[in-house]
Scaffold this motif. Structure first.
Motif, PDB file in Angstrom:
ATOM      1  N   UNK A  66      40.186 -15.622 -19.502  1.00 37.54           N
ATOM      2  CA  UNK A  66      38.987 -14.791 -19.039  1.00 37.54           C
ATOM      3  C   UNK A  66      37.766 -15.419 -19.625  1.00 37.54           C
ATOM      4  N   UNK A  67      38.679 -15.255 -21.201  1.00 37.72           N
ATOM      5  CA  UNK A  67      36.785 -16.524 -21.519  1.00 37.72           C
ATOM      6  C   UNK A  67      36.839 -17.731 -21.592  1.00 37.72           C
ATOM      7  N   UNK A  68      37.781 -18.169 -21.001  1.00 37.62           N
ATOM      8  CA  UNK A  68      38.128 -19.826 -21.395  1.00 37.62           C
ATOM      9  C   UNK A  68      37.299 -19.904 -19.595  1.00 37.62           C
ATOM     10  N   UNK A  69      37.246 -19.329 -18.730  1.00 33.15           N
ATOM     11  CA  UNK A  69      37.228 -19.393 -17.305  1.00 33.15           C
ATOM     12  C   UNK A  69      35.368 -19.571 -17.127  1.00 33.15           C
ATOM     13  N   UNK A  70      35.623 -18.255 -18.084  1.00 29.64           N
ATOM     14  CA  UNK A  70      33.719 -18.319 -17.973  1.00 29.64           C
ATOM     15  C   UNK A  70      33.210 -19.032 -18.653  1.00 29.64           C
ATOM     16  N   UNK A  71      33.501 -19.476 -19.606  1.00 26.87           N
ATOM     17  CA  UNK A  71      32.933 -20.647 -20.773  1.00 26.87           C
ATOM     18  C   UNK A  71      32.681 -21.588 -20.018  1.00 26.87           C
ATOM     19  N   UNK A  72      33.928 -22.839 -18.699  1.00 24.50           N
ATOM     20  CA  UNK A  72      33.605 -23.249 -18.347  1.00 24.50           C
ATOM     21  C   UNK A  72      32.517 -23.210 -17.101  1.00 24.50           C
ATOM     22  N   UNK A  73      32.764 -22.112 -16.245  1.00 30.57           N
ATOM     23  CA  UNK A  73      31.775 -22.162 -15.607  1.00 30.57           C
ATOM     24  C   UNK A  73      30.399 -22.161 -15.836  1.00 30.57           C
ATOM     25  N   UNK A  74      30.015 -21.363 -17.267  1.00 31.18           N
ATOM     26  CA  UNK A  74      28.517 -21.596 -17.981  1.00 31.18           C
ATOM     27  C   UNK A  74      28.300 -23.117 -18.146  1.00 31.18           C
ATOM     28  N   UNK A  75      29.126 -23.615 -18.584  1.00 34.36           N
ATOM     29  CA  UNK A  75      29.305 -25.146 -19.148  1.00 34.36           C
ATOM     30  C   UNK A  75      29.288 -25.904 -17.525  1.00 34.36           C
ATOM     31  N   UNK A  86      50.109  -9.777 -24.791  1.00 31.55           N
ATOM     32  CA  UNK A  86      49.655 -10.210 -23.253  1.00 31.55           C
ATOM     33  C   UNK A  86      48.477  -9.785 -23.109  1.00 31.55           C
ATOM     34  N   UNK A  87      47.448  -8.774 -23.168  1.00 31.91           N
ATOM     35  CA  UNK A  87      46.521  -8.046 -22.729  1.00 31.91           C
ATOM     36  C   UNK A  87      45.502  -9.404 -23.700  1.00 31.91           C
ATOM     37  N   UNK A  88      46.176  -9.935 -24.694  1.00 27.01           N
ATOM     38  CA  UNK A  88      44.827 -10.515 -25.444  1.00 27.01           C
ATOM     39  C   UNK A  88      44.929 -12.223 -24.833  1.00 27.01           C
ATOM     40  N   UNK A  89      45.952 -12.353 -24.235  1.00 29.37           N
ATOM     41  CA  UNK A  89      46.395 -14.011 -23.523  1.00 29.37           C
ATOM     42  C   UNK A  89      45.504 -13.483 -22.361  1.00 29.37           C
ATOM     43  N   UNK A  90      45.509 -13.145 -21.226  1.00 35.62           N
ATOM     44  CA  UNK A  90      44.335 -12.848 -20.393  1.00 35.62           C
ATOM     45  C   UNK A  90      43.198 -12.655 -20.711  1.00 35.62           C
ATOM     46  N   UNK A  91      42.864 -12.336 -21.765  1.00 34.15           N
ATOM     47  CA  UNK A  91      41.287 -12.003 -21.809  1.00 34.15           C
ATOM     48  C   UNK A  91      41.038 -13.731 -22.546  1.00 34.15           C
TER      49      UNK A  91
END
Length: 144
Positions: free
Chosen positions: A113-122, A105-110
């Motif tokens: 969050x990384x995918x969301x962060x990458x989408x913001x950066x892209x 669950x922690x890995x899925x949440x992480x």
């Protein structure tokens, strides 16, 4: 020697390790409570309330039938306590499963969050303030 000790303690990785140990101890209490207070009663209900911890075979000595494992050990009898071992293995498997689910669950949440962060950066950035001013200047120059 005291200076070396101060430098050792002041290192970041030592502090990270200390925090990890403290968090690990707290996490152990949570997982142990989850297993003992929530999961084991359900298993007891499913198995009809059978408690394996008092299951043993008398290897030598005299023990009355129905005596608890602790009383049998105190009487000096040699006992083969297979029930305690089975419960320890079962508890280990339950704890391992719970930890696996928590880490998953922690890995899925992480990852989310990384995918969301990458989408913001892209996300395409708009023109800069200087570029907008240059466009306005060019339009005014073309008009005039």
């Amino acid at each position: 020697m005291i200076q070396e000790f101060k430098e050792f303690i002041a290192k970041g990785n030592v502090m990270d390790m200390a925090v990890g140990i403290i968090i690990g101890a707290a996490f152990t209490a949570i997982v142990t409570s989850l297993v003992n207070d929530l999961i084991n009663p359900i298993i007891g209900l499913v198995t009809g309330g059978v408690d394996f911890t008092n299951k043993y075979i008398i290897l030598s000595g005299e023990v009355a039938e129905g005596t608890s494992l602790e009383a049998a050990r105190e009487s000096g009898a040699a006992v083969f306590a297979y029930g305690s071992f089975l419960m320890a293995v079962l508890n280990f498997l339950i704890i391992a499963w719970v930890v696996f689910l928590l880490v998953k669950a922690v890995n899925r949440a992480k990852a989310a969050a990384e995918k969301e962060e990458a989408a913001v950066e892209e996300a395409p950035a708009g023109p800069s303030q200087e570029e907008l001013l240059a466009q306005i200047r060019d339009l005014l120059a073309a008009k005039g």
